[in-house]
Write a protein that holds these residues in place. Structure first.
Motif, PDB file in Angstrom:
ATOM      1  N   GLU A   1      -4.658 -11.634  14.988  1.00  0.00           N
ATOM      2  CA  GLU A   1      -5.997 -11.037  14.886  1.00  0.00           C
ATOM      3  C   GLU A   1      -5.919  -9.510  14.774  1.00  0.00           C
ATOM      4  OE1 GLU A   1      -4.591 -12.752  17.308  1.00  0.00           O
ATOM      5  OE2 GLU A   1      -5.655 -12.547  19.219  1.00  0.00           O
ATOM      6  N   ASP A   2      -4.761  -8.910  15.090  1.00  0.00           N
ATOM      7  CA  ASP A   2      -4.620  -7.456  14.944  1.00  0.00           C
ATOM      8  C   ASP A   2      -4.259  -7.043  13.514  1.00  0.00           C
ATOM      9  OD1 ASP A   2      -5.155  -6.993  17.597  1.00  0.00           O
ATOM     10  OD2 ASP A   2      -3.052  -7.060  18.206  1.00  0.00           O
ATOM     11  N   ILE A   3      -3.917  -8.034  12.704  1.00  0.00           N
ATOM     12  CA  ILE A   3      -3.421  -7.677  11.364  1.00  0.00           C
ATOM     13  C   ILE A   3      -4.432  -6.864  10.546  1.00  0.00           C
ATOM     14  CG2 ILE A   3      -2.661  -8.654   9.146  1.00  0.00           C
ATOM     15  CD1 ILE A   3      -0.999 -10.664  10.760  1.00  0.00           C
ATOM     16  N   PRO A   4      -5.723  -7.283  10.498  1.00  0.00           N
ATOM     17  CA  PRO A   4      -6.668  -6.477   9.715  1.00  0.00           C
ATOM     18  C   PRO A   4      -6.748  -5.012  10.176  1.00  0.00           C
ATOM     19  CG  PRO A   4      -7.619  -8.607  10.226  1.00  0.00           C
ATOM     20  CD  PRO A   4      -6.337  -8.530  10.994  1.00  0.00           C
ATOM     21  N   LEU A   5      -6.740  -4.796  11.497  1.00  0.00           N
ATOM     22  CA  LEU A   5      -6.786  -3.427  12.024  1.00  0.00           C
ATOM     23  C   LEU A   5      -5.559  -2.626  11.601  1.00  0.00           C
ATOM     24  CD1 LEU A   5      -7.846  -3.659  15.786  1.00  0.00           C
ATOM     25  CD2 LEU A   5      -9.050  -2.531  13.915  1.00  0.00           C
ATOM     26  N   LEU A   6      -4.399  -3.266  11.729  1.00  0.00           N
ATOM     27  CA  LEU A   6      -3.157  -2.593  11.345  1.00  0.00           C
ATOM     28  C   LEU A   6      -3.162  -2.274   9.852  1.00  0.00           C
ATOM     29  CD1 LEU A   6      -0.737  -4.785  13.460  1.00  0.00           C
ATOM     30  CD2 LEU A   6      -0.896  -2.292  13.647  1.00  0.00           C
ATOM     31  N   VAL A   7      -3.633  -3.244   9.068  1.00  0.00           N
ATOM     32  CA  VAL A   7      -3.662  -3.046   7.620  1.00  0.00           C
ATOM     33  C   VAL A   7      -4.545  -1.848   7.271  1.00  0.00           C
ATOM     34  CG1 VAL A   7      -4.483  -4.024   5.442  1.00  0.00           C
ATOM     35  CG2 VAL A   7      -3.148  -5.441   7.026  1.00  0.00           C
ATOM     36  N   GLU A   8      -5.678  -1.770   7.932  1.00  0.00           N
ATOM     37  CA  GLU A   8      -6.610  -0.671   7.662  1.00  0.00           C
ATOM     38  C   GLU A   8      -5.942   0.677   7.932  1.00  0.00           C
ATOM     39  OE1 GLU A   8     -10.765   0.804   9.644  1.00  0.00           O
ATOM     40  OE2 GLU A   8     -10.209  -1.293   9.874  1.00  0.00           O
ATOM     41  N   ARG A   9      -5.274   0.764   9.061  1.00  0.00           N
ATOM     42  CA  ARG A   9      -4.591   2.017   9.403  1.00  0.00           C
ATOM     43  C   ARG A   9      -3.478   2.345   8.395  1.00  0.00           C
ATOM     44  NH1 ARG A   9      -2.689   4.394  13.878  1.00  0.00           N
ATOM     45  NH2 ARG A   9      -0.647   4.750  12.977  1.00  0.00           N
ATOM     46  N   PHE A  10      -2.693   1.335   8.069  1.00  0.00           N
ATOM     47  CA  PHE A  10      -1.563   1.588   7.177  1.00  0.00           C
ATOM     48  C   PHE A  10      -2.040   1.930   5.762  1.00  0.00           C
ATOM     49  CE2 PHE A  10       1.156  -1.372  10.043  1.00  0.00           C
ATOM     50  CZ  PHE A  10       1.260  -0.354  10.972  1.00  0.00           C
ATOM     51  N   LEU A  11      -3.129   1.285   5.336  1.00  0.00           N
ATOM     52  CA  LEU A  11      -3.685   1.610   4.012  1.00  0.00           C
ATOM     53  C   LEU A  11      -4.049   3.087   3.958  1.00  0.00           C
ATOM     54  CD1 LEU A  11      -6.183  -1.300   3.185  1.00  0.00           C
ATOM     55  CD2 LEU A  11      -4.172  -0.651   1.846  1.00  0.00           C
ATOM     56  N   ALA A  12      -4.721   3.555   5.003  1.00  0.00           N
ATOM     57  CA  ALA A  12      -5.142   4.955   5.034  1.00  0.00           C
ATOM     58  C   ALA A  12      -3.923   5.876   5.072  1.00  0.00           C
ATOM     59  CB  ALA A  12      -6.038   5.189   6.249  1.00  0.00           C
ATOM     60  N   ASP A  13      -2.957   5.541   5.920  1.00  0.00           N
ATOM     61  CA  ASP A  13      -1.722   6.346   6.031  1.00  0.00           C
ATOM     62  C   ASP A  13      -1.001   6.490   4.705  1.00  0.00           C
ATOM     63  OD1 ASP A  13      -1.977   6.616   8.683  1.00  0.00           O
ATOM     64  OD2 ASP A  13      -0.174   5.479   9.241  1.00  0.00           O
ATOM     65  N   VAL A  14      -0.766   5.337   4.104  1.00  0.00           N
ATOM     66  CA  VAL A  14       0.033   5.316   2.883  1.00  0.00           C
ATOM     67  C   VAL A  14      -0.704   6.033   1.759  1.00  0.00           C
ATOM     68  CG1 VAL A  14       1.120   3.839   1.173  1.00  0.00           C
ATOM     69  CG2 VAL A  14       1.158   3.176   3.562  1.00  0.00           C
ATOM     70  N   ALA A  15      -2.009   5.842   1.711  1.00  0.00           N
ATOM     71  CA  ALA A  15      -2.790   6.498   0.666  1.00  0.00           C
ATOM     72  C   ALA A  15      -2.707   8.014   0.826  1.00  0.00           C
ATOM     73  CB  ALA A  15      -4.237   6.021   0.716  1.00  0.00           C
ATOM     74  N   THR A  16      -2.874   8.486   2.047  1.00  0.00           N
ATOM     75  CA  THR A  16      -2.787   9.933   2.280  1.00  0.00           C
ATOM     76  C   THR A  16      -1.427  10.455   1.843  1.00  0.00           C
ATOM     77  OG1 THR A  16      -4.086   9.525   4.242  1.00  0.00           O
ATOM     78  CG2 THR A  16      -3.185  11.732   4.005  1.00  0.00           C
ATOM     79  N   ARG A  17      -0.385   9.741   2.258  1.00  0.00           N
ATOM     80  CA  ARG A  17       0.951  10.234   1.937  1.00  0.00           C
ATOM     81  C   ARG A  17       1.205  10.229   0.436  1.00  0.00           C
ATOM     82  NH1 ARG A  17       5.106   7.071   3.794  1.00  0.00           N
ATOM     83  NH2 ARG A  17       3.693   5.991   5.192  1.00  0.00           N
ATOM     84  N   ASN A  18       0.617   9.291  -0.277  1.00  0.00           N
ATOM     85  CA  ASN A  18       0.830   9.227  -1.720  1.00  0.00           C
ATOM     86  C   ASN A  18      -0.279   9.909  -2.496  1.00  0.00           C
ATOM     87  OD1 ASN A  18       3.320   7.456  -2.137  1.00  0.00           O
ATOM     88  ND2 ASN A  18       2.138   6.365  -0.600  1.00  0.00           N
ATOM     89  N   GLN A  19      -1.136  10.617  -1.763  1.00  0.00           N
ATOM     90  CA  GLN A  19      -2.226  11.374  -2.368  1.00  0.00           C
ATOM     91  C   GLN A  19      -3.065  10.541  -3.317  1.00  0.00           C
ATOM     92  OE1 GLN A  19       0.066  14.689  -3.845  1.00  0.00           O
ATOM     93  NE2 GLN A  19      -0.696  15.920  -2.159  1.00  0.00           N
ATOM     94  N   ARG A  20      -3.502   9.389  -2.824  1.00  0.00           N
ATOM     95  CA  ARG A  20      -4.452   8.619  -3.614  1.00  0.00           C
ATOM     96  C   ARG A  20      -5.455   7.978  -2.678  1.00  0.00           C
ATOM     97  NH1 ARG A  20      -1.622   3.674  -6.469  1.00  0.00           N
ATOM     98  NH2 ARG A  20      -3.803   3.058  -6.454  1.00  0.00           N
ATOM     99  N   ARG A  21      -6.513   7.468  -3.259  1.00  0.00           N
ATOM    100  CA  ARG A  21      -7.544   6.871  -2.424  1.00  0.00           C
ATOM    101  C   ARG A  21      -7.076   5.516  -1.914  1.00  0.00           C
ATOM    102  NH1 ARG A  21     -13.424   6.379  -4.458  1.00  0.00           N
ATOM    103  NH2 ARG A  21     -12.307   6.385  -6.402  1.00  0.00           N
ATOM    104  N   ALA A  22      -7.381   5.200  -0.670  1.00  0.00           N
ATOM    105  CA  ALA A  22      -6.971   3.915  -0.128  1.00  0.00           C
ATOM    106  C   ALA A  22      -7.805   2.813  -0.747  1.00  0.00           C
ATOM    107  CB  ALA A  22      -7.154   3.902   1.387  1.00  0.00           C
ATOM    108  N   PRO A  23      -7.164   1.771  -1.300  1.00  0.00           N
ATOM    109  CA  PRO A  23      -7.956   0.666  -1.824  1.00  0.00           C
ATOM    110  C   PRO A  23      -8.543  -0.143  -0.664  1.00  0.00           C
ATOM    111  CG  PRO A  23      -5.601   0.201  -2.028  1.00  0.00           C
ATOM    112  CD  PRO A  23      -5.727   1.587  -1.475  1.00  0.00           C
ATOM    113  N   THR A  24      -9.588  -0.892  -0.960  1.00  0.00           N
ATOM    114  CA  THR A  24     -10.184  -1.773   0.033  1.00  0.00           C
ATOM    115  C   THR A  24      -9.697  -3.189  -0.251  1.00  0.00           C
ATOM    116  OG1 THR A  24     -12.135  -0.403  -0.096  1.00  0.00           O
ATOM    117  CG2 THR A  24     -12.376  -2.510   1.034  1.00  0.00           C
TER     118      THR A  24
END
Ligand SMILES: Nc1ncnc2c1ncn2[C@@H]1O[C@H](COP(=O)(O)OP(=O)(O)OP(=O)(O)O)[C@@H](O)[C@H]1O
Ligand SMILES: [Mg+2]
Length: 454
Positions: free
Chosen positions: A319-342
């Motif tokens: 049940e924590d997977i969606p929360l983790l995914v949300e955080r990692f999406l934002a992290d990775v997007a920032t690091r790669n300088q692109r918008r986080a997909p939904t």
């Protein structure tokens, strides 16, 4: 007009000071001078130069000693050493002591100006880099999760943090053991002091001792200067021994002694001293099993394992997977300088259905791969977009022909396995599962009843 930089030139010969100053001032540098070590020290503080040029032989000392005393200052300006008695030894020593370059007298003007300009440029770049780094947000070390297991773990962390007890953190690869160690330190009264970690599996066996305890100059071949060990550096704070199950046997004995007495000495030293360090350790090995096999000392195990903490595998807290995914999406997007997909609910459910033998680290890598490889202008990703990235999971029960069963029974078995997996992927929310499977809700309820799942 702004100058090209402030330089401190140290030489005992007046003529040299005058000619160097003139050449440099013509290039718009601001020059301050000193004729001995005492004046140089004063100017270093008073003028805060951007760059220094030091002569080696000075009336009241040596430019190299001056350089040496500057070594501990993290904000020291770069130093270029000049010598008229150009011996290779001086040059080598100067560079060893942290000089950025070496000029032999007589110093040609072109060479001088080029060296000064290059050195200033490099140190400017370095300062810019340091500033950029300082602006980056600190690595986020929050433990993410709202599942019961994670809530329980966080409560345990808070409880052990305030104690001084040693903690042994166990758990599979990538479950967050290091994160837990950081969290314990951060919540403890030692948080303002250093958190120092040593990965016992990554350091060659013969170096672990000097890494942990430090060594005196000349303690062994290659020990060219004194080294402060991790225990000493962690004084007042926390020492994290990661992968402690991989510590070589002779080191286990030495560590045990330090944990028993609280005293240690540097390798090659004869002075014993005390440090105030809280030790946390982590391993993905089963230490009782290692003890039984004779690879880990039982007495050390009991010393380390005052409070055991277990880091749960990700499949026990899907049940924590969606929360983790949300955080990692934002992290990775920032690091790669692109918008986080939904991700659509279906895509999230697919991610939640995988078993993650590599735990949170595997999930993180998977999310990273998805962000990097997803079509660049697609803001929403559904199941179909990410299917290729998610490893196919093993079915819960083998589905196939079984002698003695009728086709309808076999199909029902398969159907039950699929429905169970789908429910699990959707946290047992019937409405979501029905939608994902494309079954009308009331029909899905009937189906569950028929399959004996209600
Ligand atoms: N609950 C969590 N919340 C957020 N990030 C997490 C969580 N658990 C783990 N991570 C992240 O997953 C990665 C792996 O975590 P960590 O290095 O702490 O695992 P580990 O148990 O020490 O693994 P290993 O045994 O392989 O060294 C890190 O990037 C970490 O930030
Ligand atoms: Mg680790």
């Amino acid at each position: 007009m702004a100058t090209a930089g402030k330089l401190l030139v140290v030489d005992d010969e007046r003529n040299i000071l005058v000619s160097l100053s003139r050449a440099l001032e013509l290039e718009n540098y601001e020059v301050v001078t000193a004729r001995n070590v005492a004046e140089a020290r004063h100017q270093l503080r008073a003028a805060a130069p951007d760059l220094c040029l030091f002569d080696v032989k000075l009336p009241d000392g040596d430019g190299l000693t001056l350089l040496e005393t500057m070594q501990d200052d993290p904000d020291r300006p770069p130093v270029i050493v000049m010598s008229g008695h150009g011996t290779i030894d001086d040059a080598v020593r100067a560079l060893q002591l942290g000089a950025v370059d070496y000029l032999e007298k007589p110093i040609g003007q072109d060479r001088l100006l080029l060296t000064v300009a290059n050195t200033l440029e490099r140190s400017r770049l370095r300062a810019e880099n340091a500033e950029l780094k300082a602006q980056l947000p600190l690595e986020d070390r929050t433990i993410i999760g709202r599942s019961k297991v994670i809530e329980a773990l966080k409560a345990q962390i808070d409880r052990v943090a305030v104690s001084e007890g040693r903690v042994l953190i166990t758990g599979d690869n990538g479950t967050g053991k290091e994160l837990i160690a950081h969290a314990i330190h951060a919540a403890s009264r030692r948080s303002a002091h250093p958190f120092v970690s040593l990965n016992c599996a990554a350091v060659p066996a013969e170096l672990i001792e000097s890494e942990l305890f430090g060594h005196e100059k000349g303690a062994f071949t290659g020990a060219v200067s004194k080294k402060i060990g991790k225990f000493e550096r962690a004084d007042g704070g926390t020492l994290f021994l990661d992968e402690v199950g991989d510590m070589p046997a002779n080191m286990q004995a030495k560590l045990l002694r330090v944990l028993q007495t609280g005293e240690l000495e540097r390798v090659g030293g004869n002075q014993t001293f005390k440090v105030d360090v809280r030790v946390l350790a982590a391993t993905n090995k089963d230490l009782p099993e290692e003890i039984a096999a004779g690879r880990f000392r039982e007495d050390l195990y009991y010393r380390l394992n005052v409070v055991p903490l277990r880091s749960p595998p990700l499949r026990d807290r899907r049940e924590d997977i969606p929360l983790l995914v949300e955080r990692f999406l934002a992290d990775v997007a920032t690091r790669n300088q692109r918008r986080a997909p939904t991700l659509t609910a279906g895509a999230l459910a697919l991610l939640a259905s995988h078993d993650y033998p590599g735990n949170v680290r595997e999930l993180r890598n998977l999310v990273e791969r998805i962000v990097i490889l997803a079509p660049p202008h697609q803001d929403v990703l559904d199941e179909a977009d990410i299917r290729d990235f998610v490893p196919t999971r093993r079915p819960d029960s083998p589905v196939g022909y079984e002698p003695g069963k009728r086709l309808s029974e076999l199909v029902a078995d398969a159907e039950r396995a699929i429905v169970v997996a789908a429910l699990r992927a959707h946290n047992d929310v019937v409405a979501d599962t029905a939608r994902a499977l494309g079954v009308e809700r009331s029909n899905f309820h009937k189906k569950l009843k028929a399959l004996g799942l209600k």
